[in-house]
Design an enzyme around this catalytic site. Structure first.
Site, mmCIF file in Angstrom:
data_model
loop_
_atom_site.group_PDB
_atom_site.id
_atom_site.type_symbol
_atom_site.label_atom_id
_atom_site.label_comp_id
_atom_site.label_asym_id
_atom_site.label_seq_id
_atom_site.Cartn_x
_atom_site.Cartn_y
_atom_site.Cartn_z
ATOM 1 N N ASP A 1 1.183 -7.619 2.338
ATOM 2 C CA ASP A 1 1.266 -6.184 2.042
ATOM 3 C C ASP A 1 2.725 -5.750 1.872
ATOM 4 O O ASP A 1 3.301 -5.102 2.733
ATOM 5 C CB ASP A 1 0.585 -5.410 3.180
ATOM 6 C CG ASP A 1 0.314 -3.966 2.812
ATOM 7 O OD1 ASP A 1 0.860 -3.502 1.797
ATOM 8 O OD2 ASP A 1 -0.431 -3.303 3.553
ATOM 9 N N SER B 1 3.656 2.370 8.464
ATOM 10 C CA SER B 1 3.437 1.425 7.377
ATOM 11 C C SER B 1 4.747 1.183 6.658
ATOM 12 O O SER B 1 5.432 2.140 6.285
ATOM 13 C CB SER B 1 2.435 1.989 6.378
ATOM 14 O OG SER B 1 1.156 1.856 6.895
ATOM 15 N N HIS C 1 0.820 -1.217 0.000
ATOM 16 C CA HIS C 1 0.000 0.000 0.000
ATOM 17 C C HIS C 1 0.854 1.267 0.000
ATOM 18 O O HIS C 1 0.362 2.337 -0.342
ATOM 19 C CB HIS C 1 -1.058 -0.019 1.114
ATOM 20 C CG HIS C 1 -0.633 0.346 2.501
ATOM 21 N ND1 HIS C 1 -0.318 -0.573 3.471
ATOM 22 C CD2 HIS C 1 -0.504 1.547 3.091
ATOM 23 C CE1 HIS C 1 -0.023 0.044 4.588
ATOM 24 N NE2 HIS C 1 -0.120 1.340 4.393
#
Ligand code: ASP
Length: 715
Positions: A223, A650, A98
């Protein structure tokens, strides 16, 4: 590929034996719990003992050092909003899917659908350059609190400090306020701009579970994506050039192919964006009752339009992939945040702390401290209308119809034609706008954009104080009709019209665009924002920051038994905890690991969130996981830990006690989404992709084993 056998001991660093004994005995004596906190890497001495007692075999100096290579040299601020880590001596960089999503989408077309099929460069020549993407490393973090505090002219002192630290050495620098101005750090960095896409799994892996599973445990999302940093022949930053060479980082993480097990020490090292731990009870109430509901409704409205459009055609699915993700991510978080804040009685807990604070402040007979909470509350009240108006402006301009920003970008041609001409810049600006126009329309659909505009109007009118709503938006009839009129009449909805105008290059034609309805709309929004909102927002925020600075230093003085860390501010931080699950609700327990069997359990052919490529289904069914399997022969996919993380973390490396990579942080569980405001040690868990899943997908599923070859694998 190099595999080292480490038996859990540190590869590079050996602790004195006696000290190790002490650490081991401490570790077994206390039942150590994970702790709240995002620690500044230069101040790790304060928590080093605690981390070692929990199972870390490194020293604070091994993590952050200015004199020698340390873990910090392998941690990257990725494009300003995410974190990434170096995993080879040849510039290979790992981050979340992402985080690389914008780049993967940018390179995708209906013919070469990297979002759907994944992308793997099988040679260096196939790696894809990305305009505007950057990777930033920390050079040094230096406490300059005293210099700023003792200065008669703090702004000048900041400039001087930066100048002295960066003069002629290729570094950038800035002085950043921490803890509401109670401390200041000079942070110098070095930025690389040639960062190429190397690999990404299909979205069915990288985004498996979609919005349904986002912010949710148990999770089965791979991810991750890979990039490579390129530098000039001297290993210095350089803009994209075919002759650039792979960058050699100061450190890269050995990759622990043995992974982690429940109870293991874990730390997450990265760039957490923003926390608001010191909000007082009244401010939390406004978040719950007003701010979040307004933002949630705005996003729900635009998501309705975008999700419908994306289901219609592959072209729209690709064009709106990135926008959908960026709208949906915070939308779902805010829903969970409100739920968690209410369930945990955050307002009650904050009130309780404030009462204790008042009692201790009175006992200390400190009038400033005794006054500070009520001053903060008045300031909060004064700030809120501006804060809400600012949020709504952000919703329109950053997450709303793209036509607004596009129209605004023509402002120089519309307003300053003569000036540009005089300066001889006109032709360059026109050429740049031609490029921008092509880029804008590459992934754009005017009908979808019109729908987004229509969808936002009513929640906007409903939640925002009328004084902050531009007049032309106040009486616009039905939303669809209003948006249709804007789009029907706007030149900015049509690529051909704009390209023709640019080709014609006529001053008169551009000055006419001042009356274009999309241009007028964005102008009126900006007028209200810059004339009525920005200054009020700024002055109340500044007043609030200085009061909150008094509050946080008083908290430290009055509650010496508690540790208070400075709120996240997009600077480098380290958080530590354990690999552990949680039991957020009565009668319910989350295990810390998920495995590939869960992917197959969730698999729904044809479903937007849970479909899988057939070759992946076959590979998972075959279950041939080789070296990447756990002790029971399963392939670990994700795991949770008690590390205090937030957005910006992230892509952060999840690191074991020996400084080896065991995973990539990418999310928090649903019950943790309030942790930016109130962290709860028993409930809050960060979610990481297990490095073994990353390796298996790359090596076995994608067949990109040349990438595994460049890593240092340890077990
Ligand atoms: N999923 C988050 C992000 O997008 C990470 C987090 O907030 O925990 O940044």
């Amino acid at each position: 590929m190099k595999i080292y056998q480490t038996h859990g001991a540190c590869l590079r660093l050996k602790l004195p034996f006696l000290f190790l004994l002490l650490v081991v005995s401490l570790g077994t004596m206390c039942d150590l719990q994970a702790k709240e906190g995002m620690w500044i890497p230069t101040l790790l001495n304060a928590v080093e003992g605690d981390m070692q007692a929990m199972g870390m075999h490194l020293s604070a100096e091994d993590i952050y050092s200015v004199n020698a290579g340390s873990l910090k040299d392998a941690v990257v601020h990725f494009n300003g909003g995410c974190t990434a880590e170096m995993i080879s001596s040849e510039g290979l960089l790992l981050t979340n899917h992402h985080c690389g999503f914008g780049q993967i989408a940018y390179h995708s077309t209906v013919e070469n659908d990297y979002l759907k099929d994944g992308f793997w460069a099988m040679s260096r020549e196939e790696e894809l350059p990305n305009p505007d993407l950057f990777a930033r490393f920390i050079h040094k973090i230096e406490d300059v609190t005293e210099a700023i505090a003792n200065s008669d002219n703090p702004e000048q002192t900041k400039k001087d400090l930066v100048q002295a630290a960066t003069d002629g050495n290729g570094l950038e620098g800035k002085v950043v306020a921490f803890d509401f101005g109670n401390s200041h750090y000079l942070i110098t960095t070095i930025t690389y701009n040639d960062v190429r896409l190397v690999g990404a799994p299909p979205s069915a892996v990288g985004k498996f579970g979609g919005d349904t599973d986002n912010w949710v445990w148990p999770r089965h999302t791979g991810d991750f994506s890979m990039f490579r940093i390129y530098a000039d022949v001297n290993n210095e930053p350089a803009g994209y050039a075919a002759e650039n060479v792979p960058f050699t980082p100061g450190h890269h993480f050995p990759v622990n192919v043995g992974g982690a097990v429940e109870g293991d020490f874990t730390m997450v090292f990265g760039f957490p964006g923003r926390t608001e731990q010191y909000l007082t009870s009244d401010a939390v109430a406004r978040v719950i009752d007003k701010l979040n509901p307004a933002r949630i409704e705005m996003r729900e409205a635009s998501l309705g339009v975008i999700n419908t459009a994306r289901a219609e055609t592959a072209a729209l699915r690709i064009a709106y992939a990135d926008k959908q993700s960026s709208i949906a991510n915070a939308w779902k978080k805010w829903i969970g945040q409100n739920k968690g804040l209410i369930e945990l009685d955050a307002i009650g807990k904050k009130r309780n702390l404030e009462m204790q604070f008042m009692a201790r402040a009175s006992a200390a007979e400190n009038p400033d401290w005794m006054r500070v909470i009520s001053s903060i509350q008045s300031e909060n009240e004064a700030l809120f209308p501006f804060q809400l108006a600012r949020s709504m402006f952000i919703e329109w301009v950053y997450y709303g119809p793209d036509i607004l920003n596009f129209a605004q970008s023509f402002s120089p041609l519309i307003q300053d034609w003569d000036e540009l001409k005089e300066k001889g810049e006109l032709e360059d600006v026109i050429a740049a706008m031609q490029v921008q126009t092509t880029d804008h329309f590459r992934q754009y659909d005017a009908r979808v954009d019109e729908g987004v505009m229509a969808s936002l109007r009513d929640p906007y009118l409903k939640h925002l104080d009328v004084q902050f709503i531009p007049e032309q938006l106040q009486s616009t009839g039905d939303a669809e009709g209003w948006a249709k009129e804007v789009f029907d009449k706007s030149a900015f909805a049509d690529q051909q019209v704009i390209m023709a105008l640019l080709a014609k290059s006529s001053r008169k034609a551009f000055s006419k665009l001042a009356k274009d309805p999309a241009y007028q709309l964005i102008q009126s929004m900006r007028d209200v924002y810059f004339n009525q909102v920005a200054a009020g927002y700024r002055s109340h925020s500044m007043a609030l920051d200085s009061l909150t600075g008094v509050y946080t230093s008083a908290l430290r003085a009055l509650f010496p038994e508690k540790a208070f860390f400075p709120d996240a501010n997009s600077t480098m931080r380290l958080t530590y905890g354990k690999v552990e699950g949680s039991a957020p609700y009565d009668g319910m327990e989350y295990l810390p690991f998920t495995t590939s069997s869960g992917i197959l359990q969730k698999y729904i052919p044809g479903d937007a969130d849970f479909d899988l490529p057939l070759d992946l289904v076959d590979a998972l069914r075959a279950g041939d996981y080789g070296d990447y399997a756990d002790a029971s022969g399963q392939l670990p996919v994700c795991f949770t830990g008690s590390n205090h993380t937030t957005g910006g973390n992230s892509g952060s490396p999840a690191i074991d006690g020996d400084g080896h990579l065991i995973g990539i942080n990418f999310d928090r569980s649903w019950e943790s989404t309030m942790s930016d405001i109130l962290f709860d040690e028993t409930r809050c868990r960060n979610i990481m992709v297990d490095i073994r899943y990353v390796l298996w997908i790359t090596d076995v599923y994608a067949g990109a084993s040349h990438l595994i070859e460049e890593m240092d694998l340890v077990r």
